[in-house]
Design an enzyme around this catalytic site. Structure first.
Site, mmCIF file in Angstrom:
data_model
loop_
_atom_site.group_PDB
_atom_site.id
_atom_site.type_symbol
_atom_site.label_atom_id
_atom_site.label_comp_id
_atom_site.label_asym_id
_atom_site.label_seq_id
_atom_site.Cartn_x
_atom_site.Cartn_y
_atom_site.Cartn_z
ATOM 1 N NE ARG A 195 -2.843 1.469 3.594
ATOM 2 C CZ ARG A 195 -3.936 2.039 4.103
ATOM 3 N NH1 ARG A 195 -5.129 1.764 3.639
ATOM 4 N NH2 ARG A 195 -3.852 2.859 5.104
ATOM 5 C CB THR A 203 -2.038 7.063 -3.399
ATOM 6 O OG1 THR A 203 -1.366 5.788 -3.389
ATOM 7 C CG2 THR A 203 -1.152 8.097 -4.057
ATOM 8 C CG ASP A 222 0.614 -0.822 9.107
ATOM 9 O OD1 ASP A 222 0.805 -2.062 9.095
ATOM 10 O OD2 ASP A 222 0.732 -0.120 8.091
ATOM 11 C CG ASP A 261 4.221 -0.907 10.055
ATOM 12 O OD1 ASP A 261 4.797 -1.652 9.232
ATOM 13 O OD2 ASP A 261 4.028 0.302 9.850
#
Ligand code: URA
Length: 200
Positions: free
Chosen positions: A93, A97, A191, A194
């Site tokens: 990703r 954007t 996330d 992460d």
């Protein structure tokens, strides 16, 4: 149980070890829910005492984690579907954007007997899922052969999948409220990749 694992995942102060443990336990529950969507066929069996009837899954299961977050769900699904083939789709990703681009693809041959279990913990905009399901269809899969497994979905992503691919079945741990301006799920868990891979 499902909500308490999700709560651990959502909590900001959860450390990596606890985050991983909760992700694995949640994945076990989602794997069991996925199993309930798969019709079995009757088979004849012989127990040590007598002949009888049992049932088995008539499909060849393909587990397809979307890299990298989907890898977190793979061990639990392999415990349920221990002879599954495993394929991978790599989607990254763009942080600005929020659009994903494909960087890796390895999909086992898809036949009429295949049942593809697509694993991706976070369904946000739906962009990654639309691209992945589209490439599965190009590789020969029917929508009815795909089950999409998600820990948390945003309404935006869920709506687009249900509209574009109405026959794809979905297993979703929690339906969250919305996306923020950066396309993160609210309240979500931040996330996933992460946190799971300790890359914060
Ligand atoms: N991916 C994540 O890991 N978290 C989100 O909130 C959205 C996409």
């Amino acid at each position: 149980m499902l909500n308490s694992f999700l709560t651990t995942l959502r909590e900001k102060k959860t450390d990596t070890a606890d985050f991983r443990a909760a992700a694995h336990k949640l994945a076990e529950l989602l794997a069991a829910k996925t199993g309930e969507l798969i019709p079995e066929e009757k088979v004849k069996i012989t127990t040590p005492i007598a002949k009888g009837q049992g049932s088995r899954i008539p499909h060849e299961i393909i587990l397809l984690p979307v890299l990298r977050s989907g890898l977190a769900l793979l061990p639990a699904f392999l415990r349920y579907f221990e002879s599954a083939r495993v394929g991978f789709v790599g989607m990254k990703r763009d942080e600005k954007t929020a659009i994903a681009h494909e960087y890796y693809r390895s999909i086992p041959p898809i036949t009429k007997k295949s049942l593809i279990i697509l694993l991706d913990p976070m369904l946000a905009t739906g962009g990654t899922a639309v691209d992945t399901i589209t490439l599965l269809k190009k590789a020969g899969a029917k929508e009815s052969q795909i089950i999409f497994v998600v820990c948390i979905s945003a309404p935006e992503g869920e709506k687009i999948i249900r509209k574009k691919f109405p026959k794809v079945r979905m297993v979703i741990g929690a339906h969250d409220k919305k996306l923020n301006a950066k396309k993160y799920i609210i309240p979500g868990m931040g996330d996933f990749g992460d946190r799971y891979f300790n890359n914060l």
